[in-house]
Design a protein around this motif. Sequence first.
Motif, PDB file in Angstrom:
ATOM      1  N   PHE A 168      33.330  31.547  -0.546  1.00 16.79           N
ATOM      2  CA  PHE A 168      34.363  31.458  -1.029  1.00 16.79           C
ATOM      3  C   PHE A 168      35.655  29.836  -0.356  1.00 16.79           C
ATOM      4  O   PHE A 168      34.820  29.625   0.739  1.00 16.79           O
ATOM      5  CB  PHE A 168      35.168  32.218  -0.127  1.00 16.79           C
ATOM      6  N   ALA A 169      36.072  29.471  -1.014  1.00 11.80           N
ATOM      7  CA  ALA A 169      36.832  28.111  -0.718  1.00 11.80           C
ATOM      8  C   ALA A 169      37.794  28.455   0.403  1.00 11.80           C
ATOM      9  O   ALA A 169      38.743  29.648   0.811  1.00 11.80           O
ATOM     10  CB  ALA A 169      37.350  27.241  -1.651  1.00 11.80           C
ATOM     11  N   SER A 170      38.414  27.514   0.874  1.00 16.43           N
ATOM     12  CA  SER A 170      39.245  27.835   2.286  1.00 16.43           C
ATOM     13  C   SER A 170      40.735  27.833   1.980  1.00 16.43           C
ATOM     14  O   SER A 170      41.188  28.055   3.209  1.00 16.43           O
ATOM     15  CB  SER A 170      38.837  26.359   3.282  1.00 16.43           C
ATOM     16  N   ASN A 171      41.270  27.345   0.449  1.00 16.76           N
ATOM     17  CA  ASN A 171      42.294  28.140   0.297  1.00 16.76           C
ATOM     18  C   ASN A 171      41.900  28.869  -0.776  1.00 16.76           C
ATOM     19  O   ASN A 171      43.012  28.704  -1.550  1.00 16.76           O
ATOM     20  CB  ASN A 171      42.839  26.031  -0.376  1.00 16.76           C
ATOM     21  N   PHE A 172      41.193  29.367  -0.275  1.00 22.71           N
ATOM     22  CA  PHE A 172      41.456  30.965  -1.611  1.00 22.71           C
ATOM     23  C   PHE A 172      42.910  31.472  -1.979  1.00 22.71           C
ATOM     24  O   PHE A 172      43.907  31.909  -0.574  1.00 22.71           O
ATOM     25  CB  PHE A 172      40.290  31.529  -1.101  1.00 22.71           C
ATOM     26  N   SER A 173      43.259  31.724  -3.030  1.00 26.67           N
ATOM     27  CA  SER A 173      44.879  32.530  -2.504  1.00 26.67           C
ATOM     28  C   SER A 173      44.498  33.921  -3.202  1.00 26.67           C
ATOM     29  O   SER A 173      43.419  34.633  -2.866  1.00 26.67           O
ATOM     30  CB  SER A 173      44.910  31.977  -4.661  1.00 26.67           C
ATOM     31  N   LEU A 174      46.212  34.618  -2.261  1.00 27.32           N
ATOM     32  CA  LEU A 174      46.122  35.806  -2.435  1.00 27.32           C
ATOM     33  C   LEU A 174      45.439  36.530  -3.494  1.00 27.32           C
ATOM     34  O   LEU A 174      44.677  37.449  -2.633  1.00 27.32           O
ATOM     35  CB  LEU A 174      47.493  36.095  -1.644  1.00 27.32           C
ATOM     36  N   GLU A 175      45.602  36.102  -4.477  1.00 27.48           N
ATOM     37  CA  GLU A 175      44.824  37.228  -5.645  1.00 27.48           C
ATOM     38  C   GLU A 175      43.478  37.064  -6.015  1.00 27.48           C
ATOM     39  O   GLU A 175      42.802  37.895  -5.856  1.00 27.48           O
ATOM     40  CB  GLU A 175      45.138  36.728  -7.102  1.00 27.48           C
ATOM     41  N   SER A 176      42.910  36.264  -4.944  1.00 22.61           N
ATOM     42  CA  SER A 176      41.437  35.758  -5.319  1.00 22.61           C
ATOM     43  C   SER A 176      41.067  36.776  -3.966  1.00 22.61           C
ATOM     44  O   SER A 176      40.003  37.514  -4.177  1.00 22.61           O
ATOM     45  CB  SER A 176      41.424  34.059  -5.375  1.00 22.61           C
ATOM     46  N   ILE A 206      42.279  39.692  -2.667  1.00 22.22           N
ATOM     47  CA  ILE A 206      42.264  40.455  -3.475  1.00 22.22           C
ATOM     48  C   ILE A 206      41.365  41.336  -4.115  1.00 22.22           C
ATOM     49  O   ILE A 206      40.851  42.232  -4.126  1.00 22.22           O
ATOM     50  CB  ILE A 206      43.910  41.029  -4.213  1.00 22.22           C
ATOM     51  N   SER A 207      40.605  40.028  -4.946  1.00 22.34           N
ATOM     52  CA  SER A 207      40.168  40.617  -5.492  1.00 22.34           C
ATOM     53  C   SER A 207      38.323  40.691  -5.612  1.00 22.34           C
ATOM     54  O   SER A 207      37.581  41.583  -6.043  1.00 22.34           O
ATOM     55  CB  SER A 207      39.740  39.145  -6.526  1.00 22.34           C
ATOM     56  N   VAL A 208      38.449  39.721  -4.176  1.00 18.16           N
ATOM     57  CA  VAL A 208      37.476  40.053  -3.501  1.00 18.16           C
ATOM     58  C   VAL A 208      37.513  41.661  -2.703  1.00 18.16           C
ATOM     59  O   VAL A 208      36.898  42.501  -2.795  1.00 18.16           O
ATOM     60  CB  VAL A 208      36.834  39.039  -2.545  1.00 18.16           C
ATOM     61  N   LEU A 209      38.467  42.256  -2.280  1.00 19.89           N
ATOM     62  CA  LEU A 209      38.960  43.144  -1.959  1.00 19.89           C
ATOM     63  C   LEU A 209      38.435  44.423  -2.273  1.00 19.89           C
ATOM     64  O   LEU A 209      37.755  45.068  -2.162  1.00 19.89           O
ATOM     65  CB  LEU A 209      40.380  43.105  -1.005  1.00 19.89           C
ATOM     66  N   PHE A 210      38.904  44.618  -3.393  1.00 15.77           N
ATOM     67  CA  PHE A 210      38.709  45.781  -4.664  1.00 15.77           C
ATOM     68  C   PHE A 210      37.599  45.580  -4.581  1.00 15.77           C
ATOM     69  O   PHE A 210      37.190  46.392  -4.967  1.00 15.77           O
ATOM     70  CB  PHE A 210      39.988  45.311  -6.033  1.00 15.77           C
ATOM     71  N   ASN A 211      36.897  44.052  -5.448  1.00 14.94           N
ATOM     72  CA  ASN A 211      35.141  44.845  -5.826  1.00 14.94           C
ATOM     73  C   ASN A 211      34.459  45.115  -4.353  1.00 14.94           C
ATOM     74  O   ASN A 211      33.319  45.853  -4.926  1.00 14.94           O
ATOM     75  CB  ASN A 211      34.774  42.770  -6.298  1.00 14.94           C
ATOM     76  N   ALA A 221      40.317  45.879   4.170  1.00 14.73           N
ATOM     77  CA  ALA A 221      41.945  44.754   3.914  1.00 14.73           C
ATOM     78  C   ALA A 221      42.384  43.844   5.054  1.00 14.73           C
ATOM     79  O   ALA A 221      43.298  42.615   4.930  1.00 14.73           O
ATOM     80  CB  ALA A 221      42.759  46.190   3.946  1.00 14.73           C
ATOM     81  N   ILE A 222      42.304  44.291   6.643  1.00 13.58           N
ATOM     82  CA  ILE A 222      43.083  43.213   7.442  1.00 13.58           C
ATOM     83  C   ILE A 222      42.131  42.130   7.242  1.00 13.58           C
ATOM     84  O   ILE A 222      42.740  41.138   7.582  1.00 13.58           O
ATOM     85  CB  ILE A 222      42.976  44.291   8.551  1.00 13.58           C
ATOM     86  N   TRP A 223      40.450  42.465   6.885  1.00 10.33           N
ATOM     87  CA  TRP A 223      39.579  41.561   7.484  1.00 10.33           C
ATOM     88  C   TRP A 223      40.735  39.842   6.237  1.00 10.33           C
ATOM     89  O   TRP A 223      40.740  38.628   6.689  1.00 10.33           O
ATOM     90  CB  TRP A 223      38.027  41.440   7.389  1.00 10.33           C
ATOM     91  N   ALA A 224      40.057  40.541   4.449  1.00 14.79           N
ATOM     92  CA  ALA A 224      40.861  40.087   3.677  1.00 14.79           C
ATOM     93  C   ALA A 224      42.107  39.163   3.720  1.00 14.79           C
ATOM     94  O   ALA A 224      41.662  37.636   3.123  1.00 14.79           O
ATOM     95  CB  ALA A 224      40.826  40.723   2.558  1.00 14.79           C
ATOM     96  N   PHE A 225      43.078  40.113   4.498  1.00 10.92           N
ATOM     97  CA  PHE A 225      43.704  39.341   4.201  1.00 10.92           C
ATOM     98  C   PHE A 225      43.951  38.157   5.839  1.00 10.92           C
ATOM     99  O   PHE A 225      44.886  37.321   6.210  1.00 10.92           O
ATOM    100  CB  PHE A 225      45.566  39.943   4.614  1.00 10.92           C
ATOM    101  N   LEU A 226      43.511  38.442   7.334  1.00 15.73           N
ATOM    102  CA  LEU A 226      44.263  38.245   8.355  1.00 15.73           C
ATOM    103  C   LEU A 226      42.750  36.933   8.335  1.00 15.73           C
ATOM    104  O   LEU A 226      42.934  35.716   9.276  1.00 15.73           O
ATOM    105  CB  LEU A 226      44.339  39.354   9.810  1.00 15.73           C
ATOM    106  N   VAL A 264      33.235  40.517   4.062  1.00 15.85           N
ATOM    107  CA  VAL A 264      33.281  41.674   3.458  1.00 15.85           C
ATOM    108  C   VAL A 264      32.950  41.910   2.379  1.00 15.85           C
ATOM    109  O   VAL A 264      32.390  43.687   2.384  1.00 15.85           O
ATOM    110  CB  VAL A 264      34.742  41.988   2.182  1.00 15.85           C
ATOM    111  N   PRO A 265      32.363  41.505   1.271  1.00 19.69           N
ATOM    112  CA  PRO A 265      31.336  41.908   0.180  1.00 19.69           C
ATOM    113  C   PRO A 265      29.766  42.457   1.131  1.00 19.69           C
ATOM    114  O   PRO A 265      29.025  43.539   0.522  1.00 19.69           O
ATOM    115  CB  PRO A 265      30.962  41.478  -0.956  1.00 19.69           C
ATOM    116  N   LEU A 266      29.600  41.814   2.135  1.00 21.51           N
ATOM    117  CA  LEU A 266      28.600  42.121   2.582  1.00 21.51           C
ATOM    118  C   LEU A 266      28.119  43.103   3.488  1.00 21.51           C
ATOM    119  O   LEU A 266      27.552  44.260   3.483  1.00 21.51           O
ATOM    120  CB  LEU A 266      28.033  40.569   3.074  1.00 21.51           C
ATOM    121  N   ALA A 267      29.801  43.252   3.771  1.00 26.96           N
ATOM    122  CA  ALA A 267      30.076  45.091   4.834  1.00 26.96           C
ATOM    123  C   ALA A 267      29.824  46.183   3.725  1.00 26.96           C
ATOM    124  O   ALA A 267      28.738  46.785   4.473  1.00 26.96           O
ATOM    125  CB  ALA A 267      30.996  44.478   5.683  1.00 26.96           C
TER     126      ALA A 267
END
Length: 175
Positions: A36-44, A46-51, A112-117, A126-129
């Motif tokens: 995952f890139a250091s400049n991942f967009s919010l949409e990206s 969210i996509s990782v989180l939902f998946n 969700a908190i992890w993905a955003f903060l 997140v996907p590993l967990a």
Amino acid sequence: MVFSAKQRGVLQAMMIGAVFSIALICLGIFFNPFNFASNFSLESKISVLFNSLSPIAICLAFAIARIAKHRFFSIEDIDGSGLRPGSERAILLQSLLQNTLEQSVLAALVYAIWAFLMPSTWLSVVPLAAASFTFGRVLFFIGYRRGAPGRALGFTMGFYPTVAMLTLICFKSLS
């Protein structure tokens, strides 16, 4: 203090789960296996989180479906446990559902908190967990009838990574 055989079995699973969880978090943070890139967009994010939440939702749906199926085919349990005490099987399935619900809610909030903060390069956690959670639920379901030692590793594989993530979130928030 002398532990019983059950306590030793649970302690052993707890230790395995703790080491596994630390390794999983370190893998996600230091090696970023999904790149995952250091400049991942919010949409990206969210996509990782939902998946990542999808397999957790499947575990919860599975637990709900198991008890619903049992109740439908059981004259004794068809009215639900709110109206009368359930059979041994209904109580077991309800316990599995209750624990899965509790863990699913906590995991969803923490992921969700992890993905955003947390930094985007740490998003692999997140996907590993979520994978650990899913495998842990399978082990928990299979081992539940064997008592605490039989379900402990499955429990820790879902719970410990979530708690480790929550702990790191708290530390990051304080800094």
